[in-house]
Design a protein around this motif. Structure first.
Motif, PDB file in Angstrom:
ATOM      1  N   GLU A  71       0.817  -1.219   0.000  1.00 35.29           N
ATOM      2  CA  GLU A  71       0.000   0.000   0.000  1.00 35.29           C
ATOM      3  C   GLU A  71       0.853   1.273   0.000  1.00 35.29           C
ATOM      4  N   ASP A  72       2.169   1.136   0.045  1.00 36.17           N
ATOM      5  CA  ASP A  72       3.070   2.282   0.129  1.00 36.17           C
ATOM      6  C   ASP A  72       3.358   2.826  -1.268  1.00 36.17           C
ATOM      7  N   ALA A  73       2.849   4.006  -1.560  1.00 41.00           N
ATOM      8  CA  ALA A  73       3.041   4.622  -2.872  1.00 41.00           C
ATOM      9  C   ALA A  73       4.512   4.910  -3.139  1.00 41.00           C
ATOM     10  N   ASP A  74       5.280   5.220  -2.099  1.00 43.17           N
ATOM     11  CA  ASP A  74       6.698   5.495  -2.279  1.00 43.17           C
ATOM     12  C   ASP A  74       7.458   4.233  -2.701  1.00 43.17           C
ATOM     13  N   ALA A  75       7.074   3.098  -2.149  1.00 45.62           N
ATOM     14  CA  ALA A  75       7.720   1.838  -2.531  1.00 45.62           C
ATOM     15  C   ALA A  75       7.424   1.517  -3.992  1.00 45.62           C
ATOM     16  N   ALA A  76       6.189   1.724  -4.415  1.00 44.29           N
ATOM     17  CA  ALA A  76       5.833   1.497  -5.818  1.00 44.29           C
ATOM     18  C   ALA A  76       6.589   2.465  -6.721  1.00 44.29           C
ATOM     19  N   ALA A  77       6.725   3.716  -6.273  1.00 44.00           N
ATOM     20  CA  ALA A  77       7.453   4.712  -7.063  1.00 44.00           C
ATOM     21  C   ALA A  77       8.933   4.341  -7.178  1.00 44.00           C
ATOM     22  N   ALA A  78       9.518   3.797  -6.121  1.00 48.10           N
ATOM     23  CA  ALA A  78      10.924   3.388  -6.168  1.00 48.10           C
ATOM     24  C   ALA A  78      11.126   2.275  -7.197  1.00 48.10           C
ATOM     25  N   LEU A  79      10.179   1.363  -7.286  1.00 48.04           N
ATOM     26  CA  LEU A  79      10.267   0.298  -8.281  1.00 48.04           C
ATOM     27  C   LEU A  79      10.140   0.879  -9.693  1.00 48.04           C
TER      28      LEU A  79
END
Length: 138
Positions: A71-79
């Motif tokens: 659910e972490d948008a920052d983690a998805a953005a890092a990918l």
């Protein structure tokens, strides 16, 4: 293109977790996987095969974080940033990734729930009981 690939990456990480990179390396073994997660896995496979050791470690870390915190948008953005970096460095990868993604142009809107609104372009929309819309004052 990276933004368009985002939902596929998220689906693949959600479906496979951190094993998505192992699955990507063994892509021939599960070539039958279709749908959003399958496309995401194939995207990661393409990127993985073109990275060196340090770049693979960064990709693996981004996948792990996205899998652990879905659910972490920052983690998805890092990918997505890892994919973007790879695309900037490899024109052939851009062509291969473009071939995996569906053609742009069609619009799909999924709406669910009481009083949900789905629209491509919207001006004024109101849901609810006793809603009053007043025209703008001149």
């Amino acid at each position: 293109m990276v933004e368009q690939a985002g939902p596929y990456l998220t689906a693949a990480v959600s479906a496979y977790g951190t094993a998505v990179l192992v699955r990507a390396q063994d892509a021939a073994l599960d070539a039958a996987v279709e749908g959003t997660a399958g496309v995401g896995r194939r995207i990661l496979d393409l990127v993985w095969r073109r990275r060196d050791g340090e770049e693979r470690a960064a990709l693996e870390a981004a996948v792990q974080e996205a899998a652990e915190e879905p659910e972490d948008a920052d983690a998805a953005a890092a990918l997505r940033q890892q994919i973007k970096r790879a695309l900037r460095e490899d024109a052939e990868l851009v062509r291969e990734l473009a071939a995996l993604l569906p053609e742009r142009g069609g619009v799909t809107v999924n709406v669910s729930g009481t009083r949900a609104i789905g629209a491509r372009h919207i001006g004024i929309a109101a849901t609810g009981d006793h809603t009053t819309i007043h025209p703008p004052q001149s």
